[in-house]
Motif scaffolding. Sequence first.
Motif: not given
Length: 165
Positions: A113-124
């Motif tokens: 649930n970390s922001c890092s993973q969600w921002k990576a998913s959004i970016a990719f």
Amino acid sequence: MIFTDIFSIILRLAELAFAAIVAGVDGSYLHAHEHESSWGLGRFIYTEVVAGLSILLAIIWLFPFSGSFIHWPTDLVISIAWFVAFGLLVDWLNGACGYVLNWGNITIDGNPNSCSQWKASIAFSFLSAICWLVSAIVGIYWVRRHTAPVAGTTYHRRRWYRSRV
């Protein structure tokens, strides 16, 4: 033209890699929340389906032959699907992790649930949408270049009301 073939291969590899990253991040979230309602997970299921379809098509169209350029309408549709997935993920985040494109203080912590993973998913997902769009543009360029009429030839259109006799 060798340039378009090489560029197409690079784009297909990028599309494959970006879709695999998004599928992995969203898949881990779906696995962690497998007992929740489908309505709450709809945007992630949609993103997972788009990523799976992108992986399949990128693998199939990775092989360099001229027929791979005529699929530009499908590339355009997949690009639009990725832009929709990007918008759904950004809407879901809703500012909970700060500004979407703010990449400061990003760490890898293993939390699904970390922001890092969600921002990576959004970016990719955004990068994948751009790659599919560029792939469609390259396909349009290739088709236009190879189906242009030969210089010096003219085509006469027969009027619809005239008979052949």
